[in-house]
Design a protein around this motif. Sequence first.
Motif, PDB file in Angstrom:
ATOM      1  N   PRO A  68       0.803  -1.229   0.000  1.00  0.00           N
ATOM      2  CA  PRO A  68       0.000   0.000   0.000  1.00  0.00           C
ATOM      3  C   PRO A  68       0.833   1.274   0.000  1.00  0.00           C
ATOM      4  CG  PRO A  68      -1.030  -1.620   1.418  1.00  0.00           C
ATOM      5  CD  PRO A  68       0.271  -2.231   0.957  1.00  0.00           C
ATOM      6  N   ASP A  69       2.022   1.249   0.609  1.00  0.00           N
ATOM      7  CA  ASP A  69       2.891   2.432   0.574  1.00  0.00           C
ATOM      8  C   ASP A  69       3.284   2.772  -0.857  1.00  0.00           C
ATOM      9  OD1 ASP A  69       2.804   2.714   3.290  1.00  0.00           O
ATOM     10  OD2 ASP A  69       4.706   1.669   3.666  1.00  0.00           O
ATOM     11  N   ASP A  70       3.584   1.748  -1.642  1.00  0.00           N
ATOM     12  CA  ASP A  70       3.938   1.961  -3.049  1.00  0.00           C
ATOM     13  C   ASP A  70       2.733   2.495  -3.823  1.00  0.00           C
ATOM     14  OD1 ASP A  70       6.511   0.781  -2.580  1.00  0.00           O
ATOM     15  OD2 ASP A  70       5.577  -1.196  -2.719  1.00  0.00           O
ATOM     16  N   PHE A  71       1.551   2.006  -3.487  1.00  0.00           N
ATOM     17  CA  PHE A  71       0.354   2.437  -4.206  1.00  0.00           C
ATOM     18  C   PHE A  71       0.044   3.907  -3.911  1.00  0.00           C
ATOM     19  CE2 PHE A  71      -0.931  -2.206  -3.284  1.00  0.00           C
ATOM     20  CZ  PHE A  71      -0.085  -2.659  -4.299  1.00  0.00           C
ATOM     21  N   GLU A  72       0.300   4.333  -2.693  1.00  0.00           N
ATOM     22  CA  GLU A  72       0.073   5.738  -2.352  1.00  0.00           C
ATOM     23  C   GLU A  72       1.032   6.636  -3.117  1.00  0.00           C
ATOM     24  OE1 GLU A  72       0.138   6.474   1.820  1.00  0.00           O
ATOM     25  OE2 GLU A  72      -1.393   4.960   2.283  1.00  0.00           O
ATOM     26  N   ARG A  73       2.302   6.187  -3.242  1.00  0.00           N
ATOM     27  CA  ARG A  73       3.296   6.965  -3.989  1.00  0.00           C
ATOM     28  C   ARG A  73       3.130   6.788  -5.495  1.00  0.00           C
ATOM     29  NH1 ARG A  73       6.793   4.102  -0.855  1.00  0.00           N
ATOM     30  NH2 ARG A  73       7.607   3.196  -2.783  1.00  0.00           N
ATOM     31  N   LYS A  74       2.401   5.719  -5.871  1.00  0.00           N
ATOM     32  CA  LYS A  74       2.191   5.364  -7.284  1.00  0.00           C
ATOM     33  C   LYS A  74       3.519   5.153  -8.004  1.00  0.00           C
ATOM     34  CE  LYS A  74      -2.203   7.826  -7.522  1.00  0.00           C
ATOM     35  NZ  LYS A  74      -2.980   6.615  -7.264  1.00  0.00           N
ATOM     36  N   SER A  75       4.422   4.473  -7.305  1.00  0.00           N
ATOM     37  CA  SER A  75       5.738   4.205  -7.892  1.00  0.00           C
ATOM     38  C   SER A  75       6.337   2.925  -7.337  1.00  0.00           C
ATOM     39  CB  SER A  75       6.696   5.374  -7.622  1.00  0.00           C
ATOM     40  OG  SER A  75       6.945   5.488  -6.233  1.00  0.00           O
ATOM     41  N   LEU A  76       7.342   2.430  -8.013  1.00  0.00           N
ATOM     42  CA  LEU A  76       8.056   1.241  -7.556  1.00  0.00           C
ATOM     43  C   LEU A  76       8.827   1.536  -6.276  1.00  0.00           C
ATOM     44  CD1 LEU A  76       9.591   0.108 -10.977  1.00  0.00           C
ATOM     45  CD2 LEU A  76       7.767  -1.090  -9.743  1.00  0.00           C
ATOM     46  N   PRO A  77       9.095   0.518  -5.471  1.00  0.00           N
ATOM     47  CA  PRO A  77       9.986   0.727  -4.316  1.00  0.00           C
ATOM     48  C   PRO A  77      11.342   1.219  -4.795  1.00  0.00           C
ATOM     49  CG  PRO A  77       8.886  -1.410  -4.177  1.00  0.00           C
ATOM     50  CD  PRO A  77       8.588  -0.863  -5.534  1.00  0.00           C
ATOM     51  N   SER A  78      11.900   2.189  -4.125  1.00  0.00           N
ATOM     52  CA  SER A  78      13.174   2.789  -4.570  1.00  0.00           C
ATOM     53  C   SER A  78      14.295   1.761  -4.637  1.00  0.00           C
ATOM     54  CB  SER A  78      13.571   3.921  -3.612  1.00  0.00           C
ATOM     55  OG  SER A  78      13.707   3.428  -2.278  1.00  0.00           O
ATOM     56  N   THR A  79      14.223   0.733  -3.812  1.00  0.00           N
ATOM     57  CA  THR A  79      15.273  -0.295  -3.755  1.00  0.00           C
ATOM     58  C   THR A  79      15.452  -1.015  -5.079  1.00  0.00           C
ATOM     59  OG1 THR A  79      14.695  -0.659  -1.438  1.00  0.00           O
ATOM     60  CG2 THR A  79      16.080  -2.312  -2.483  1.00  0.00           C
ATOM     61  N   ILE A  80      14.355  -1.227  -5.816  1.00  0.00           N
ATOM     62  CA  ILE A  80      14.454  -2.038  -7.030  1.00  0.00           C
ATOM     63  C   ILE A  80      14.476  -1.216  -8.318  1.00  0.00           C
ATOM     64  CG2 ILE A  80      13.437  -4.075  -5.965  1.00  0.00           C
ATOM     65  CD1 ILE A  80      10.774  -3.339  -7.286  1.00  0.00           C
ATOM     66  N   ILE A  81      14.315   0.093  -8.202  1.00  0.00           N
ATOM     67  CA  ILE A  81      14.334   0.937  -9.410  1.00  0.00           C
ATOM     68  C   ILE A  81      15.631   0.792 -10.209  1.00  0.00           C
ATOM     69  CG2 ILE A  81      14.401   3.341 -10.208  1.00  0.00           C
ATOM     70  CD1 ILE A  81      12.256   3.980  -8.137  1.00  0.00           C
TER      71      ILE A  81
END
Length: 277
Positions: free
Chosen positions: A184-197
């Motif tokens: 849900p944190d990723d969905f709120e930011r509407k982006s991938l987790p920074s770790t895997i970018i």
Amino acid sequence: MNKLIERTVYIISDSTGITAETFSNSILSQFDSIRFNQIRIPFISCIEKAKQVVEEINNNAIQYQQTPIVFSTLVDPIIKNMIKNANGIFIDLFGTFVEYIEEKIGIKSSNSIGRSHTMNDTEKYRNRIDAINFSLSHDDGQFIDQLNKADVILIGVSRCGKTPTSLYLAMQYAIKAANFPLTPDDFERKSLPSTIIPFKPKLFGLTIQAERLSEIRNERRPNSQYSNFKQCQYEVLESEKIMNKEKIPILSTTNKSIEEISTTILQQIGLSKNLIN
């Protein structure tokens, strides 16, 4: 609704029987009106063991008044003939193909017992073990170091099939597969987790129908917010939005076996060239 017909199936091997079981499952899946009761008997490498198997097959035929089906990957001709003469429908998985190839190419096979699962090539074995250890330590985003060494990083919502697929790829193909949850944190930011970018080219997305996801989660946490249909629907939709925005390939696991999922991943991201030969 018609009652399923039941039939006993013996899978007999002088090695593990895994090859015979896999092949027989593919064949038997074509008969959806029959419930097959499979009995795998591995390591039949001497006459005494073969006699016991013959007795079991014959007793089964008498007890159930049906001839059981017998799949075999036996190599030793004496043991194979003993099993063949039991009261079963004998299917020689190796002989059928080996004899045909011998005839066509004019070269006799070595008839080596257990050749399909030999550990003579230790490098291939080590590669599998390394891949399994890697997948276990990089399950569910729990260890982010060495993600650069991953062959593929599976992403998706919780319980969509990431972990079993990762382990299957490792065990069968020595593919180092990590997996990372979208939350849900990723969905709120509407982006991938920074770790895997930084590893975006290695990402592959798994998704699933919300109804099926809710069923799976209910088995783990019944009547919870986690398994609530609306929550599952929200997570699936938002995860797909992120993956589509980032142009990450997506595959639905809803109606697919783990074998189908893994094969599709290998094909789509071009990993087939790395498979163990």
